[in-house]
Design an enzyme around this catalytic site. Structure first.
Site, PDB file in Angstrom:
ATOM      1  N   TYR A  93     -26.539   3.329 -22.523  1.00 56.09           N
ATOM      2  CA  TYR A  93     -27.694   4.228 -22.489  1.00 56.09           C
ATOM      3  C   TYR A  93     -27.265   5.556 -21.931  1.00 56.09           C
ATOM      4  CZ  TYR A  93     -32.239   3.380 -24.213  1.00 56.09           C
ATOM      5  OH  TYR A  93     -33.292   3.299 -25.057  1.00 56.09           O
ATOM      6  N   ASP A 140     -30.180  24.392 -43.593  1.00 54.97           N
ATOM      7  CA  ASP A 140     -30.060  22.933 -43.617  1.00 54.97           C
ATOM      8  C   ASP A 140     -28.957  22.633 -44.616  1.00 54.97           C
ATOM      9  OD1 ASP A 140     -30.161  20.247 -44.059  1.00 54.97           O
ATOM     10  OD2 ASP A 140     -32.362  20.125 -44.131  1.00 54.97           O
ATOM     11  N   THR A 178     -26.692  16.957 -41.605  1.00 59.79           N
ATOM     12  CA  THR A 178     -26.426  15.537 -41.430  1.00 59.79           C
ATOM     13  C   THR A 178     -24.910  15.394 -41.376  1.00 59.79           C
ATOM     14  OG1 THR A 178     -26.473  15.269 -43.819  1.00 59.79           O
ATOM     15  CG2 THR A 178     -28.489  14.722 -42.630  1.00 59.79           C
ATOM     16  N   LYS A 226     -22.920  13.009 -45.214  1.00 53.53           N
ATOM     17  CA  LYS A 226     -22.835  13.349 -46.644  1.00 53.53           C
ATOM     18  C   LYS A 226     -21.422  13.885 -46.929  1.00 53.53           C
ATOM     19  CE  LYS A 226     -27.794  13.570 -46.669  1.00 53.53           C
ATOM     20  NZ  LYS A 226     -29.023  14.381 -46.682  1.00 53.53           N
ATOM     21  N   ARG A 241     -23.765   8.015 -40.240  1.00 56.71           N
ATOM     22  CA  ARG A 241     -25.149   8.499 -40.379  1.00 56.71           C
ATOM     23  C   ARG A 241     -25.533   9.184 -39.080  1.00 56.71           C
ATOM     24  NH1 ARG A 241     -26.399   6.339 -44.872  1.00 56.71           N
ATOM     25  NH2 ARG A 241     -28.175   7.728 -45.005  1.00 56.71           N
TER      26      ARG A 241
HETATM   27  C1  LIG Z   1     -30.334  14.237 -46.265  1.00 53.27           C
HETATM   28  C2  LIG Z   1     -31.077  15.443 -45.887  1.00 53.27           C
HETATM   29  C3  LIG Z   1     -31.950  15.468 -44.785  1.00 53.27           C
HETATM   30  C4  LIG Z   1     -32.387  14.234 -44.048  1.00 53.27           C
HETATM   31  O1  LIG Z   1     -31.436  13.455 -43.508  1.00 53.27           O
HETATM   32  P1  LIG Z   1     -31.751  11.935 -43.120  1.00 53.27           P
HETATM   33  O2  LIG Z   1     -30.541  11.577 -42.323  1.00 53.27           O
HETATM   34  O3  LIG Z   1     -31.895  11.195 -44.384  1.00 53.27           O
HETATM   35  O4  LIG Z   1     -32.995  11.922 -42.297  1.00 53.27           O
HETATM   36  C5  LIG Z   1     -32.545  16.667 -44.455  1.00 53.27           C
HETATM   37  N1  LIG Z   1     -32.315  17.783 -45.165  1.00 53.27           N
HETATM   38  C6  LIG Z   1     -31.496  17.787 -46.247  1.00 53.27           C
HETATM   39  C7  LIG Z   1     -31.295  19.053 -47.010  1.00 53.27           C
HETATM   40  C8  LIG Z   1     -30.860  16.634 -46.650  1.00 53.27           C
HETATM   41  O5  LIG Z   1     -30.084  16.649 -47.734  1.00 53.27           O
END
Ligand SMILES: *Cc1c(COP(=O)(O)O)cnc(C)c1O
Length: 451
Positions: free
Chosen positions: A59, A204, A230, A233, A239
């Site tokens: 934690y 983003d 994120t 990807k 994740r």
């Molecule tokens: C994948 C994605 C998210 C969200 O991510 P999660 O981990 O699925 O919650 C937010 N913004 C964009 C542009 C994404 O491609």
């Protein structure tokens, strides 16, 4: 077969054979199929070890050297390394590596910058935008007043519209970033518009952060106030997500970094996932190595090769091609709402893509008119343009088999889809394609059968 623990799962197989068996099946599905969902990737065995480590037991509410519990001799250095690597990799003065995933990270950004009712601007969902950028079914569209912008008829973001809407609506925050957009973002143009209207500009870059680190897509760092990405990807991490604050962001608001940290914890989250943070550190380490530049460049070359193979077979692509890691096939020349037939038939052949809306989709998001596919995972496995040409051909073959199916009215859909599924299971061409897919995958082992 590999002797790796993550395949054999020796302890789990004894303790819970049911779950162990399903994980093994999933590993085989990943290994012997073509994983082309563009938001996915394969992480390295090194990352899997970090992710599956005892760090999950700890934690760690708070931040390094500012924790609420005891026992941080080793976890603090790990989180600090992750933060320092993130800052160095992207060239930013502040990084928060604690967000559980992209959606909560975006919510933390809203919490740091906006008040409920504020106006926000983002790319419209069916034009490729993300749910969290103001879509009505997301909390972002419920708490804030969403002003969506769109792509033009060529599939490029309509910068004239962005400028006009920004000046008319004076949003507090503008998102630049997407989940199904095939062109490069003009961060500089967005930066100018945001500055003209005094808005916060947030990139983003979830889908493209790996490409940015590899130099295969321009970086938003000089033009935006903060960045969310994120980590799972194209960045090829676990994740998770991170929020980066840029120099420009600190110039606009010297407290922005603290506001972001406070929004993540205690604003939105409790204890961070230190196993995930350790894996993020390892992923950033991998992404700063020279091989990753080659990886990013190859991801784009591969996507372009898939695009030309599909176009060569007469398929229509949104925007007519791609600049990044994904292509969006527009199936409307065959009728509306056909994404489901293409994606299910491809799945039957071991090719995993996702049905997706296309700009101005005449159909619903659940039965959209496109399919989205990308090359991050295939490239991680070592595939190159030659393989992409084959794969593009196979995808066209499969789509050709099912393009005549027509989505009936709601009441008849279940019955129709049942028959469709039986048809594709018995389709000779699809079965043949499935065999070729399996063969190709066996030639590019990643987790299994290396030695
Ligand atoms: C994948 C994605 C998210 C969200 O991510 P999660 O981990 O699925 O919650 C937010 N913004 C964009 C542009 C994404 O491609």
């Amino acid at each position: 077969m590999s002797m790796d623990w993550f395949y054999d799962l020796p302890n789990l197989a004894r303790a819970d054979p049911e779950i162990a068996g399903l994980i093994k099946k999933e590993l085989e599905r990943q290994e012997y199929g073509l994983q082309m969902i563009p938001s996915e990737n394969f992480i390295s065995p090194a990352l899997l070890e970090a992710l599956g480590s005892v760090l999950t037991n700890k934690y760690a509410e708070g931040y390094p050297r500012k924790r609420y519990y005891s026992g941080f001799d080793f976890v603090d250095p790990i989180e600090t390394i992750a933060i320092e690597r993130a800052k160095k990799a992207f060239g930013v003065p502040h990084a928060n590596v604690q967000p559980y995933s992209g959606s909560p990270a975006n919510l933390a950004i809203y919490l740091a910058i906006c008040k409920p009712g504020d106006k926000i601007m983002g790319l419209n969902l069916s034009d490729g935008g993300h749910l969290t950028h103001g879509w009505k079914t997301s909390i972002s569209g419920m708490l804030y007043q969403s002003v969506p912008y769109h792509v033009d008829e060529n599939g490029y973001i309509d910068m004239d519209e962005v400028k006009r809407l920004a000046h008319e609506q004076k949003p507090k925050l503008i998102w630049v970033g997407a989940t199904a957009y095939v062109r490069e973002f003009d961060f500089e143009a967005f930066g100018k518009i945001a500055d003209e209207v005094g808005a916060y500009l947030i990139a983003d870059m979830s889908h493209i952060s790996g490409l940015i680190l590899a130099g295969a897509h321009r970086s938003p760092v000089d033009h935006v106030h903060a960045i969310m990405t994120t980590t799972h990807k194209t960045l090829r991490g676990p994740r998770g997500a991170m929020i980066l604050v840029t120099r420009k962001g600190l110039e606009k608001d010297p407290e922005l970094a603290e506001k972001i940290d406070k929004a993540v914890f205690p604003g939105l989250q409790g204890g961070p996932h230190e196993n995930q943070i350790a894996a993020t550190a390892v992923a950033l380490g991998e992404a700063m190595r020279p091989e990753f530049r080659e990886y990013g460049a190859q991801v784009v070359k591969n996507a372009k090769a898939i695009a030309s193979a599909l176009i060569g077979r007469g398929l229509k692509l949104v925007s007519g091609g791609t600049d990044n890691h994904l292509v969006l096939v527009d199936l409307t020349p065959y009728g509306i709402g056909k994404g489901v037939f293409a994606s299910e038939a491809l799945e039957e052949a071991g090719v995993f893509v996702n049905k997706n809306t296309i700009p101005r989709d005449p159909a619903s998001p659940f039965y959209p008119s496109g399919v989205r596919m990308g090359t991050p995972t295939l490239t991680t496995r070592g595939m190159k343009e030659d393989e992409m040409r084959l794969i593009g051909d196979w995808i066209a073959d499969v789509i050709n088999e099912v393009k005549g199916y027509e989505l009936p009215e709601k009441e008849q859909r279940a019955e129709y889809l049942k028959k469709f599924r039986a048809d594709i299971r018995n389709n000779e061409k699809i079965r043949e394609t499935g065999q070729k897919v399996r063969e190709l995958c066996s030639r590019f082992p990643f987790y299994l059968g290396r030695g």
